[in-house]
Design a protein around this motif. Structure first.
Motif, PDB file in Angstrom:
ATOM      1  N   TRP A  45       0.837  -1.192   0.000  1.00 22.50           N
ATOM      2  CA  TRP A  45       0.000   0.000   0.000  1.00 22.50           C
ATOM      3  C   TRP A  45       0.876   1.247   0.000  1.00 22.50           C
ATOM      4  O   TRP A  45       1.907   1.289   0.688  1.00 22.50           O
ATOM      5  CB  TRP A  45      -0.911   0.024   1.224  1.00 22.50           C
TER       6      TRP A  45
ATOM      7  N   HIS B 254       0.875   4.952   1.212  1.00 20.79           N
ATOM      8  CA  HIS B 254       0.221   5.931   2.085  1.00 20.79           C
ATOM      9  C   HIS B 254       0.796   7.314   1.777  1.00 20.79           C
ATOM     10  O   HIS B 254       1.994   7.543   1.937  1.00 20.79           O
ATOM     11  CB  HIS B 254       0.448   5.581   3.557  1.00 20.79           C
TER      12      HIS B 254
ATOM     13  N   ASP C 110      -6.320  12.634   6.085  1.00 20.82           N
ATOM     14  CA  ASP C 110      -6.691  11.260   6.404  1.00 20.82           C
ATOM     15  C   ASP C 110      -7.974  10.818   5.710  1.00 20.82           C
ATOM     16  O   ASP C 110      -8.136   9.634   5.387  1.00 20.82           O
ATOM     17  CB  ASP C 110      -6.867  11.096   7.926  1.00 20.82           C
TER      18      ASP C 110
ATOM     19  N   ARG D 166      -5.716   8.783  -0.131  1.00 22.30           N
ATOM     20  CA  ARG D 166      -4.600   8.785   0.832  1.00 22.30           C
ATOM     21  C   ARG D 166      -3.895   7.436   0.862  1.00 22.30           C
ATOM     22  O   ARG D 166      -2.672   7.366   0.956  1.00 22.30           O
ATOM     23  CB  ARG D 166      -5.083   9.134   2.234  1.00 22.30           C
ATOM     24  N   CYS D 167      -4.658   6.349   0.778  1.00 25.20           N
ATOM     25  CA  CYS D 167      -4.084   4.998   0.862  1.00 25.20           C
ATOM     26  C   CYS D 167      -4.461   4.236  -0.400  1.00 25.20           C
ATOM     27  O   CYS D 167      -5.654   4.049  -0.679  1.00 25.20           O
ATOM     28  CB  CYS D 167      -4.601   4.284   2.105  1.00 25.20           C
TER      29      CYS D 167
ATOM     30  N   ASP E 209       3.850   0.354   2.574  1.00 22.54           N
ATOM     31  CA  ASP E 209       3.633  -0.784   3.472  1.00 22.54           C
ATOM     32  C   ASP E 209       3.692  -2.062   2.651  1.00 22.54           C
ATOM     33  O   ASP E 209       2.945  -2.215   1.668  1.00 22.54           O
ATOM     34  CB  ASP E 209       2.273  -0.679   4.167  1.00 22.54           C
TER      35      ASP E 209
END
Length: 319
Positions: free
Chosen positions: A227, A229, A235, A240-241, A281
């Motif tokens: 992922w 980010h 947020d 965002r992600c 991630d």
């Protein structure tokens, strides 16, 4: 959470505290077990919870040839420590002079005079002071004399003690799933997106390249599902992600020599991430890096990689 970078940064009105001590590299589940006890005890007794850590790693100062690669940058470490509910982190600069403090000198200066510790919570194998001569027994004796309680916790782990060295070994092998089981989250590498060779865009898979000084321990070369980010985006922003195929390596098909970390956001060619701070991630390693003798088999493999990432990251969750 407050981050104090020296004893001089501590507020003059700091009351009594519950304290722990460690490098906390990785902030893995073993660390979190200790930190959870610190936070719970502090809340129960109406005290402040404080973790004391060091920068740089003591081994990097005393035995630089043996220094371990750090799983996290200091910034990553303090961000994760903040998520545990701690009130503050005290980051002490580790020097050769500091390393000469006896266990009693360290405890008096840091725990007693500076932090006014009421309780010190540590793992049972904690060592401190010159040549690591202080242990839990030393700490208990000092606590009896200087007026603080000591809580020593047993090791925790499944199939072995959770440790930073275990995580380093797993990342060196590309086993990000194994590392995630110890960390309690996916391992991450973060940095700023910079321009690369723009070769991915030419191939139909534009990638966001991290700068050459990323934060976090970069795992073995290969292709990973993960992922992206976007740390500078709010947020609640839907972008965002984002799911991604992440490549780590030197691009051997194109005779590359510079090791890079780059991410292709699945099915998105409209993003301009240059200059943004991002965190990648890493969820699962798909394969090692492969050198191809022609572009066509590389494109076929990239298509398979992207399809596999979609399956891993975007599959519906069973209810």
């Amino acid at each position: 959470m407050h981050v104090w970078r020296s004893l001089q940064d501590l507020p003059a009105d700091l009351g009594r505290t519950v304290v722990t001590l460690g490098n906390f590299d990785g902030v893995h589940l073993g660390h979190r077990a200790v930190l959870g006890q610190v936070v719970d005890r502090a809340r129960t007794e109406g005290l402040a919870s404080v973790a004391v850590t060091f920068e740089p790693h003591p081994i990097a100062v005393l035995y630089p040839e043996r220094a371990p690669q750090q799983i996290l940058s200091l910034g990553q470490r303090t961000d994760l420590l903040a998520q545990t509910g701690l009130d503050a982190v005290l980051v002490l600069t580790f020097t050769r002079e500091f390393a000469q403090l006896t266990p009693e000198e360290f405890v008096r200066q840091v725990f007693v005079d500076a932090l006014h510790a009421a309780v010190v919570v540590v793992g049972k194998d904690t060592r401190f002071g010159v040549r690591n001569s202080g242990d839990v027994g030393t700490l208990r004796e000092l606590g009896d004399r200087l007026g603080f309680d000591v809580v020593a916790l047993e090791d925790v782990g499944e199939g072995g003690r959770w440790s930073s060295s275990m995580v380093r070994s797993q990342l060196a092998e590309g086993d990000v799933e194994g590392a995630a089981a110890v960390l309690g989250r996916a391992p991450a590498v973060r940095g700023t997106v910079v321009h690369g060779d723009h070769r991915g865009r030419e191939l139909g898979y534009p990638t966001a390249n991290l700068s050459q000084d990323p934060e976090g321990l970069v795992p073995a070369d290969g292709v990973y599902a993960g992922w992206v980010h976007r740390l500078d985006v709010p947020d609640d922003d839907p972008d965002r992600c984002l799911p991604a195929a992440i490549s780590i390596g030197t691009n051997p098909t194109f005779d590359g020599v510079q090791r890079r970390v780059e991410a292709y956001v699945l099915d998105r060619t409209d993003l301009d991430l240059y200059g943004e701070r991002v965190s990648y991630d890493l969820v699962r390693r798909l394969r090692p890096t492969i050198r191809y003798d022609a572009i066509e088999p590389l494109l076929q493999q990239m298509e398979q990689d992207v399809a596999q990432c979609r399956e891993i990251l975007l599959a519906p969750v069973a209810s």
